[in-house]
Design an enzyme around this catalytic site. Structure first.
Site, PDB file in Angstrom:
ATOM      1  N   HIS A   1       0.944  -0.837   0.135  1.00 36.79           N
ATOM      2  CA  HIS A   1       0.047  -0.117  -0.208  1.00 36.79           C
ATOM      3  C   HIS A   1       1.071   1.104  -0.031  1.00 36.79           C
ATOM      4  O   HIS A   1       1.591   1.238   0.961  1.00 36.79           O
ATOM      5  CB  HIS A   1      -0.717   0.214   1.945  1.00 36.79           C
ATOM      6  CG  HIS A   1      -1.877   1.029   0.758  1.00 36.79           C
ATOM      7  ND1 HIS A   1      -1.926   1.495   2.046  1.00 36.79           N
ATOM      8  CD2 HIS A   1      -3.498   1.173   1.022  1.00 36.79           C
ATOM      9  CE1 HIS A   1      -3.111   2.415   1.422  1.00 36.79           C
ATOM     10  NE2 HIS A   1      -4.094   1.695   1.194  1.00 36.79           N
TER      11      HIS A   1
ATOM     12  N   ASP B   1      -7.767  -5.109   0.081  1.00 39.57           N
ATOM     13  CA  ASP B   1      -8.344  -5.851  -1.225  1.00 39.57           C
ATOM     14  C   ASP B   1      -7.710  -7.570  -1.074  1.00 39.57           C
ATOM     15  O   ASP B   1      -8.414  -8.042  -1.530  1.00 39.57           O
ATOM     16  CB  ASP B   1      -8.004  -5.773  -2.663  1.00 39.57           C
ATOM     17  CG  ASP B   1      -7.820  -4.001  -3.189  1.00 39.57           C
ATOM     18  OD1 ASP B   1      -9.126  -3.657  -3.121  1.00 39.57           O
ATOM     19  OD2 ASP B   1      -7.513  -3.334  -2.950  1.00 39.57           O
TER      20      ASP B   1
END
Length: 378
Positions: free
Chosen positions: A260, A314
């Protein structure tokens, strides 16, 4: 940062001031209006959280009731939107359908003076109609009539009902509601930044939301959870995980659902989603793909943990959505249904102290070149 220094992807460059959400990527903290995400998923609902994000405070009971009733009252869409969806190709991606539908709403609800009534109407209309349009496209691409909203059901249960035609187990509806809370807001990500730029031009709010939907559709943003499921199927078994990961790393390829731009520890949303997945599988049967995902996390923590690469939101969300019976190509539209809350909060905040976005660039081309007539060009 030195004045005029170029930062690819604007990494680390503040683009706005906001009091909507807070992220500490080193400590794994996410807060909405100062409230930790863990408290909201434990005690709140998606619509209450949406109110908090958009209007800046937890609502009183009467305000929440009015908000929820307004959203129930806006669930249906104009028949011309339905006719438009009927003309879409069945093979079209639901995100493209959703972006088109959201932009189309602007034809029916033109931009007006930004008074509280217009803002409230826009917010409740978009929060209510996005789920309806996603479910409507899903039904119509199968040759079915859309399933009308059931006003006896709450926000999350109604969407699952329109998607399947069956009233969901309240426990599953609560699980889905928690997922919406987790995806509702995350500071100035790519889709929110795109929305801010559009909002700063004073564009119609429906066009502005359509801009955000289009940005979310990218594989490096909202589309990653669908890619995670494809990866899990490709791996096929727990025994294949290490060789798959090592091959990916040797080729310097991305492992979907890991890493991320902000978080250097495990995404706090992924922690909650993994707990939800475990509860789902305990009650409704274990899924082999969950075991593969856990092994991917274990191997990647060993190989990539020192680089601060851990599961993001996700990584486990697709597993949860699949267990809820949501088709894979609807994962990202579901993300949009949730993120509409954060987008609308940023839309309202941007217009409260608006300034047109107009960044500069670092020019890298040639200068002082002579125009060459067409006949002289080799």
């Amino acid at each position: 940062m030195a004045d005029g220094e170029y930062k690819p992807g604007l990494e680390g460059v503040p683009a706005t001031r906001s009091n909507i959400s807070f992220v500490d990527g080193q400590a794994g903290i996410l807060e909405y209006r100062g409230i930790p995400i863990q408290e909201l998923t434990a005690h709140s609902t998606f619509l209450e959280t949406a109110y908090l994000l958009i209007f800046g405070e937890l609502p009183k009971q009467s305000d929440l009731h009015s908000f929820e009733q307004a959203i129930r009252g806006h669930r249906r869409v104009k028949y011309r939107i339905r006719d438009m969806i009927k003309s879409f190709p069945e093979s079209g991606h639901p995100m493209d359908a959703l972006q088109t539908c959201v932009a189309g709403l602007g034809l029916f609800y033109p931009l007006q003076e930004m008074d509280p009534n217009y803002v409230f109407g826009t917010v409740t209309r978009l929060l209510s109609k996005l789920p309806t349009m996603v479910a409507m496209f899903h039904q119509m691409r199968q040759g079915n009539d859309p399933i009308p909203p059931d006003d006896s059901l709450d926000h999350s249960a109604n969407f699952l009902y329109m998607l399947s035609g069956k009233k969901p187990d309240p426990w599953l509806a609560r699980i889905f509601d928690t997922c919406l809370i987790l995806h509702a807001e995350h500071t100035v990500n790519a889709s929110t930044f795109a929305l801010l730029v559009s909002a700063s031009t004073l564009a119609n709010p429906y066009s502005t939301l359509a801009t955000a939907v289009g940005t979310l559709s990218g594989l490096l943003h909202g589309g990653a959870n669908q890619e995670v499921m494809m990866m899990l199927r490709q791996i096929g078994s727990v025994e294949n995980v290490r060789s798959f990961i090592e091959d990916k790393l040797a080729k310097k390829q991305r492992i979907m659902g890991l890493g991320h731009r902000v978080y250097k520890v495990k995404d706090p949303r992924a922690i909650t989603l993994q707990r939800i997945a475990e509860e789902l599988f305990e009650r409704y049967g274990r899924d082999k793909y969950y075991d593969i995902a856990v092994e991917i996390e274990r191997v990647c923590e060993e190989l990539l943990g020192p680089k601060g690469i851990y599961p993001n939101v996700d990584f486990y969300s697709g597993l949860v959505y699949a267990k809820l019976g949501i088709p894979e190509d609807l994962f990202t539209p579901v993300f949009a249904i949730a993120r509409a809350a954060g987008w609308l909060a940023h839309w309202r905040e941007q217009l409260s102290d608006n300034r047109l976005f107009r960044p500069t660039q670092v020019y890298t081309g040639e200068r002082h070149q002579r125009y060459i007539p067409l006949a002289e060009r080799g």
